[in-house]
Design a protein around this motif. Sequence first.
Motif, PDB file in Angstrom:
ATOM      1  N   VAL A 172       1.321  -0.864  -0.006  1.00 29.46           N
ATOM      2  CA  VAL A 172      -0.296  -0.018  -0.305  1.00 29.46           C
ATOM      3  C   VAL A 172       1.274   1.127   0.018  1.00 29.46           C
ATOM      4  O   VAL A 172       1.899   1.879   0.591  1.00 29.46           O
ATOM      5  CB  VAL A 172      -1.284   0.108   1.638  1.00 29.46           C
ATOM      6  CG1 VAL A 172      -1.735   1.179   1.499  1.00 29.46           C
ATOM      7  CG2 VAL A 172      -1.796  -1.284   1.038  1.00 29.46           C
ATOM      8  N   ASN A 219      -4.091  -5.596   7.144  1.00 34.53           N
ATOM      9  CA  ASN A 219      -4.341  -4.348   6.163  1.00 34.53           C
ATOM     10  C   ASN A 219      -5.369  -3.642   6.027  1.00 34.53           C
ATOM     11  O   ASN A 219      -6.441  -3.403   5.579  1.00 34.53           O
ATOM     12  CB  ASN A 219      -4.006  -5.133   4.494  1.00 34.53           C
ATOM     13  CG  ASN A 219      -5.583  -6.570   5.304  1.00 34.53           C
ATOM     14  OD1 ASN A 219      -5.556  -7.000   6.308  1.00 34.53           O
ATOM     15  ND2 ASN A 219      -6.577  -6.588   3.714  1.00 34.53           N
ATOM     16  N   ASP A 220      -5.279  -2.635   7.427  1.00 34.66           N
ATOM     17  CA  ASP A 220      -6.289  -1.873   7.370  1.00 34.66           C
ATOM     18  C   ASP A 220      -5.794  -0.272   7.563  1.00 34.66           C
ATOM     19  O   ASP A 220      -4.681   0.045   7.340  1.00 34.66           O
ATOM     20  CB  ASP A 220      -7.327  -2.131   8.531  1.00 34.66           C
ATOM     21  CG  ASP A 220      -5.935  -2.841   9.780  1.00 34.66           C
ATOM     22  OD1 ASP A 220      -5.530  -1.238   9.744  1.00 34.66           O
ATOM     23  OD2 ASP A 220      -6.512  -3.009  10.194  1.00 34.66           O
ATOM     24  N   VAL A 221      -6.829   0.792   7.464  1.00 35.67           N
ATOM     25  CA  VAL A 221      -6.322   2.272   7.768  1.00 35.67           C
ATOM     26  C   VAL A 221      -5.106   2.814   8.638  1.00 35.67           C
ATOM     27  O   VAL A 221      -4.497   3.054   8.526  1.00 35.67           O
ATOM     28  CB  VAL A 221      -7.252   2.920   7.613  1.00 35.67           C
ATOM     29  CG1 VAL A 221      -7.014   4.446   7.359  1.00 35.67           C
ATOM     30  CG2 VAL A 221      -8.269   2.857   5.994  1.00 35.67           C
ATOM     31  N   VAL A 242      -9.122   7.415   1.132  1.00 33.73           N
ATOM     32  CA  VAL A 242      -8.496   5.939   0.781  1.00 33.73           C
ATOM     33  C   VAL A 242      -9.253   5.903  -1.141  1.00 33.73           C
ATOM     34  O   VAL A 242     -10.192   5.404  -1.415  1.00 33.73           O
ATOM     35  CB  VAL A 242      -8.959   5.323   0.731  1.00 33.73           C
ATOM     36  CG1 VAL A 242      -8.837   3.452   0.878  1.00 33.73           C
ATOM     37  CG2 VAL A 242      -9.126   5.202   2.360  1.00 33.73           C
ATOM     38  N   HIS A 244      -8.594   2.978  -3.875  1.00 31.46           N
ATOM     39  CA  HIS A 244      -8.773   1.484  -3.838  1.00 31.46           C
ATOM     40  C   HIS A 244      -8.397   1.574  -5.605  1.00 31.46           C
ATOM     41  O   HIS A 244      -9.103   1.992  -6.730  1.00 31.46           O
ATOM     42  CB  HIS A 244     -10.015   1.471  -4.035  1.00 31.46           C
ATOM     43  CG  HIS A 244     -10.958   1.437  -2.437  1.00 31.46           C
ATOM     44  ND1 HIS A 244     -10.675   1.065  -1.730  1.00 31.46           N
ATOM     45  CD2 HIS A 244     -11.799   2.087  -1.564  1.00 31.46           C
ATOM     46  CE1 HIS A 244     -10.927   1.235  -0.492  1.00 31.46           C
ATOM     47  NE2 HIS A 244     -11.720   1.643  -0.686  1.00 31.46           N
ATOM     48  N   LEU A 296      -7.285  -2.917   3.287  1.00 32.52           N
ATOM     49  CA  LEU A 296      -6.476  -1.983   2.534  1.00 32.52           C
ATOM     50  C   LEU A 296      -6.185  -3.116   1.140  1.00 32.52           C
ATOM     51  O   LEU A 296      -5.073  -4.629   2.168  1.00 32.52           O
ATOM     52  CB  LEU A 296      -5.448  -1.319   2.420  1.00 32.52           C
ATOM     53  CG  LEU A 296      -5.968   0.454   3.119  1.00 32.52           C
ATOM     54  CD1 LEU A 296      -4.676   0.395   4.531  1.00 32.52           C
ATOM     55  CD2 LEU A 296      -6.361   0.550   2.237  1.00 32.52           C
ATOM     56  N   ASP A 300      -3.704  -0.112  -3.399  1.00 35.41           N
ATOM     57  CA  ASP A 300      -4.286   0.510  -2.257  1.00 35.41           C
ATOM     58  C   ASP A 300      -3.768   2.292  -2.025  1.00 35.41           C
ATOM     59  O   ASP A 300      -2.459   1.591  -2.287  1.00 35.41           O
ATOM     60  CB  ASP A 300      -5.170   0.531  -1.600  1.00 35.41           C
ATOM     61  CG  ASP A 300      -6.472  -0.246  -2.025  1.00 35.41           C
ATOM     62  OD1 ASP A 300      -6.510  -0.204  -3.242  1.00 35.41           O
ATOM     63  OD2 ASP A 300      -7.552  -1.144  -0.556  1.00 35.41           O
ATOM     64  N   LEU A 302      -3.820   5.391   0.594  1.00 35.18           N
ATOM     65  CA  LEU A 302      -3.972   5.916   1.352  1.00 35.18           C
ATOM     66  C   LEU A 302      -3.483   7.679   1.260  1.00 35.18           C
ATOM     67  O   LEU A 302      -1.885   7.921   1.401  1.00 35.18           O
ATOM     68  CB  LEU A 302      -3.535   5.167   2.773  1.00 35.18           C
ATOM     69  CG  LEU A 302      -4.050   6.087   4.111  1.00 35.18           C
ATOM     70  CD1 LEU A 302      -5.483   5.784   3.807  1.00 35.18           C
ATOM     71  CD2 LEU A 302      -3.625   5.709   5.226  1.00 35.18           C
TER      72      LEU A 302
END
Length: 434
Positions: A172, A219-221, A242, A244, A296, A300, A302
């Motif tokens: 990411v 795998n997250d914000v 975000v 994608h 995510l 992706d 951010l």
Amino acid sequence: MGRRMCSACPLRTALLGLLLLSPGLTGCSSLYRQAVPASCVTPALPSEPRGSKQPIDFGLLAQNPPAVYLIEPRDVLGIYIEGILGNRGESPPVHFPQPGEENLPPSIGYPIPVREDGTISLPLVPPIRVSGLTMAQVEEEIRKAYMDQQKILQPGAQRILVTLMKPRTYSVLVIREDMSMIGGVPEPTEASQGRLGAPTLGSTKFGATHLVELPAYQNDVLHALSKGGGLPGLDASDEIIVLHGGFKTAEERDRIRNNLNSISVNWEDSSSVTKIPLRISPNSPPPRLDIQDILLNTGDILFIKSRQAEVFYTGGLLPGKQIPVPRDYDLDVLGAIAMAGGSVAAAPGGTGSQSVNGGRGVGSIFPPTRVIVLRMVDGKQVPIKLNLKKALLNPANRILIQPNDYVILEYTDVELALNLALSTVTLNYTLNRQ
């Protein structure tokens, strides 16, 4: 023998000084007379006070991992099947975590990757589907393949071990605008501009990019932020964007890292864009975030935008500065003067101010108390006047600072005359002693 001065000399000198300064006094007094009293100005509260917004629960930006690890494509399993993957009578190989994998326990067996279709390939048997299974379930599927279907292993003589050798990861990009280049070194903007009275000039904002590898179930914000520079600071906007599927190949990823302008997307209206608020009003309900909003995947992006520059200016007897308007609370004129290095309650005989760098500031025996705030209203400049002593006693005089205000500190005519007269007396006394 020194010449003796008469007692009327100090007064004559003070009056002469006032006559010489009369053009400047006339201009300042004229502007002050035309100014609007601060008590007549509606408090400059925006539709929503700056200090009213509260950070969201950042736990909403992280996923809840399952109780046990579930196998998915791109996982690497450690598998040992005695007599098939490993000779009988030999100890199975042990793989110890490499640098950066300290959170993983040692694994046993030979590395077997999980393919994109969710299967693993083992000797002498057809591909075995393992996607969505636990380690124990994978062992059971391998046992069935070698004992029930192919009759390769005899019941009671099998020795099958399955461990996780390397979890899948997601690549990411984290792009941040809340950074500044200070002396050639990137720093968070608030590190240089968040200090009281620190000027905003002399720093250059730039887009910093971080390529982060997020393990499965991280795998997250929230985890992307923690690895990509930390939570947004005071100079960041109140939302995270975000994108994608922002890149599909390593070449496209590297092109974006080297040139942020290569991202071609409508940030305001796109099905591939998710906006997550970071601060909300106290009366607003918590943001409703689906799991797909915070998850995510590889490709992706951010994006943390910088908030619009909001500053006010100081002058007159205050050091000339450009100072950021605080993001999280409302600033009144007393606080603005304090941030600029001025004193809002100096006693007679004090310095009246202390500059930010530690030197002596404005003021004399009688400190200045006249303040003029220049503000643009409907395209026109409007002067607003107040007295510091009255502002200390009456909150109605403490107008709130708005972006692009000019805060000017001056002597009143009486303060200037008294300071000049007393300074002349002091000078005369010094000369007479010589």
